[in-house]
Design an enzyme around this catalytic site. Structure first.
Site, PDB file in Angstrom:
ATOM      1  N   ASP A  48      17.242 -10.127 -21.727  1.00  0.00           N
ATOM      2  CA  ASP A  48      16.399  -9.989 -22.909  1.00  0.00           C
ATOM      3  C   ASP A  48      17.196 -10.233 -24.192  1.00  0.00           C
ATOM      4  O   ASP A  48      18.423 -10.083 -24.221  1.00  0.00           O
ATOM      5  CB  ASP A  48      15.818  -8.573 -22.990  1.00  0.00           C
ATOM      6  CG  ASP A  48      14.712  -8.335 -21.983  1.00  0.00           C
ATOM      7  OD1 ASP A  48      14.459  -9.222 -21.154  1.00  0.00           O
ATOM      8  OD2 ASP A  48      14.119  -7.236 -22.016  1.00  0.00           O
ATOM      9  N   ASP A  49      16.448 -10.556 -25.248  1.00  0.00           N
ATOM     10  CA  ASP A  49      16.902 -10.506 -26.644  1.00  0.00           C
ATOM     11  C   ASP A  49      17.676 -11.721 -27.128  1.00  0.00           C
ATOM     12  O   ASP A  49      18.001 -11.806 -28.311  1.00  0.00           O
ATOM     13  CB  ASP A  49      17.724  -9.247 -26.937  1.00  0.00           C
ATOM     14  CG  ASP A  49      16.907  -7.978 -26.823  1.00  0.00           C
ATOM     15  OD1 ASP A  49      15.688  -8.076 -26.547  1.00  0.00           O
ATOM     16  OD2 ASP A  49      17.475  -6.886 -26.985  1.00  0.00           O
ATOM     17  N   HIS A  99       9.652 -12.962 -25.379  1.00  0.00           N
ATOM     18  CA  HIS A  99       9.951 -11.544 -25.656  1.00  0.00           C
ATOM     19  C   HIS A  99       9.461 -11.172 -27.054  1.00  0.00           C
ATOM     20  O   HIS A  99      10.044 -10.310 -27.711  1.00  0.00           O
ATOM     21  CB  HIS A  99      11.456 -11.301 -25.515  1.00  0.00           C
ATOM     22  CG  HIS A  99      11.846  -9.872 -25.296  1.00  0.00           C
ATOM     23  ND1 HIS A  99      11.154  -9.000 -24.475  1.00  0.00           N
ATOM     24  CD2 HIS A  99      12.893  -9.147 -25.789  1.00  0.00           C
ATOM     25  CE1 HIS A  99      11.750  -7.820 -24.483  1.00  0.00           C
ATOM     26  NE2 HIS A  99      12.798  -7.880 -25.280  1.00  0.00           N
ATOM     27  N   HIS A 103      10.611  -8.894 -31.633  1.00  0.00           N
ATOM     28  CA  HIS A 103      10.894  -7.730 -30.795  1.00  0.00           C
ATOM     29  C   HIS A 103      10.067  -6.515 -31.221  1.00  0.00           C
ATOM     30  O   HIS A 103      10.531  -5.377 -31.253  1.00  0.00           O
ATOM     31  CB  HIS A 103      12.392  -7.375 -30.823  1.00  0.00           C
ATOM     32  CG  HIS A 103      12.845  -6.625 -29.602  1.00  0.00           C
ATOM     33  ND1 HIS A 103      12.784  -5.246 -29.511  1.00  0.00           N
ATOM     34  CD2 HIS A 103      13.356  -7.058 -28.422  1.00  0.00           C
ATOM     35  CE1 HIS A 103      13.257  -4.869 -28.335  1.00  0.00           C
ATOM     36  NE2 HIS A 103      13.604  -5.945 -27.656  1.00  0.00           N
ATOM     37  N   TYR A 140      10.676  -3.241 -24.817  1.00  0.00           N
ATOM     38  CA  TYR A 140      10.757  -1.876 -24.285  1.00  0.00           C
ATOM     39  C   TYR A 140       9.913  -1.715 -23.013  1.00  0.00           C
ATOM     40  O   TYR A 140       9.773  -0.606 -22.505  1.00  0.00           O
ATOM     41  CB  TYR A 140      10.324  -0.837 -25.331  1.00  0.00           C
ATOM     42  CG  TYR A 140      10.924  -1.085 -26.686  1.00  0.00           C
ATOM     43  CD1 TYR A 140      12.258  -0.763 -26.951  1.00  0.00           C
ATOM     44  CD2 TYR A 140      10.171  -1.683 -27.705  1.00  0.00           C
ATOM     45  CE1 TYR A 140      12.816  -1.025 -28.196  1.00  0.00           C
ATOM     46  CE2 TYR A 140      10.731  -1.938 -28.948  1.00  0.00           C
ATOM     47  CZ  TYR A 140      12.054  -1.615 -29.183  1.00  0.00           C
ATOM     48  OH  TYR A 140      12.607  -1.879 -30.414  1.00  0.00           O
ATOM     49  N   HIS A 190      20.966  -7.663 -21.019  1.00  0.00           N
ATOM     50  CA  HIS A 190      20.799  -8.290 -22.328  1.00  0.00           C
ATOM     51  C   HIS A 190      21.961  -9.253 -22.561  1.00  0.00           C
ATOM     52  O   HIS A 190      23.126  -8.820 -22.536  1.00  0.00           O
ATOM     53  CB  HIS A 190      20.760  -7.224 -23.431  1.00  0.00           C
ATOM     54  CG  HIS A 190      19.624  -6.255 -23.280  1.00  0.00           C
ATOM     55  ND1 HIS A 190      19.654  -5.222 -22.366  1.00  0.00           N
ATOM     56  CD2 HIS A 190      18.420  -6.176 -23.908  1.00  0.00           C
ATOM     57  CE1 HIS A 190      18.516  -4.532 -22.444  1.00  0.00           C
ATOM     58  NE2 HIS A 190      17.750  -5.094 -23.369  1.00  0.00           N
TER      59      HIS A 190
END
Length: 241
Positions: A48-49, A99, A103, A140, A190
């Site tokens: 993620d991210d 994603h 965020h 999340y 991540h």
């Protein structure tokens, strides 16, 4: 032949045989790598991210070396200037997902916010990679039933979370994942942290020796005979939420 190519070849057999997520040695291709154990298990690494210059590219280098596939859920506002990394993900056989743009937490968000945040990133990915179905990981992992109805693609949570963003310690992250890893697991990491990249490559090295193949989330579901549906959330290769 790379491991991922062997896995993709196996997916073509799903029309004839429903794969339960593992195959006996007799079912493996004749040229399967010698280090695989008698039983081959499938598992999915997800990140993620990103994308993030300096960590994502190093991760892609390591995954390519190891013949491992992964799934990347990208934050839209991070994509500008990193288009080459996004193209590389697709070119090297990884799954690319959404994603949201910034965020934002989707649980409790307005319909306008949810649609804007998901669509902006989708448009950014389409501009780079072309039309496609870019699966969503809600930030999340949180989204309510009401909000799910607004989502037109499959969604992905996870079954293994080592909290790498909090630990920021390679060895502790590796230990946490290895203790929880099992066939059909979806692992959350991540790719914006150097320690997480180091941990991911250590996880791949260890689990490959134990007979695991690293596949994308979409491949993992198909290996279990699952055709992912829009608005559904998948926590592992054989579990929905």
């Amino acid at each position: 032949m790379k491991k991922r190519e062997l896995v993709l070849g196996g997916l073509c057999l799903l029309a004839l045989v429903l794969l339960p997520g593992r195959r006996e040695a007799a079912d493996l291709p004749a040229d399967a790598p010698a280090e695989l154990s008698a039983e081959t298990n499938y598992i999915a690494l997800t990140f993620d991210d990103g994308p993030n210059r300096g960590t994502t590219d190093r991760l892609l280098d390591g995954l390519k070396e190891r013949g491992a596939s992964a799934t990347f859920f990208l934050v839209g506002e991070r994509i500008s200037g990193e288009e080459d990394l996004v193209k590389r993900m697709q070119a090297e056989g990884h799954q690319v997902g959404n994603h949201t743009w910034s965020h934002v937490r989707l649980r409790g968000a307005s319909e306008e916010t949810i649609c804007r945040e998901t669509r902006q990133t989708e448009e950014a990915l389409e501009a780079i990679l072309g039309p496609g179905t870019y699966w969503l990981r809600p930030p999340y992992g949180q989204i309510d039933e009401k909000e799910r109805k607004l989502v037109t693609v499959p969604m992905v949570q996870w079954s293994v979370d080592p909290r790498d963003w909090e630990l920021k310690n390679k060895d502790k992250v590796v230990q946490a994942v290895l203790e929880a890893a099992k066939p059909n697991a979806i692992i959350l990491l991540h790719d914006i942290y150097p320690t997480s990249v180091d941990a991911a490559l250590g996880i791949v090295d260890t689990l490959q020796k134990q007979g695991y193949w690293f596949v994308t989330v979409e491949e993992l579901l198909k290996l279990n005979g699952i055709e992912a549906q829009p608005g559904m959330i998948y926590r592992s290769g054989d579990q929905t939420a």
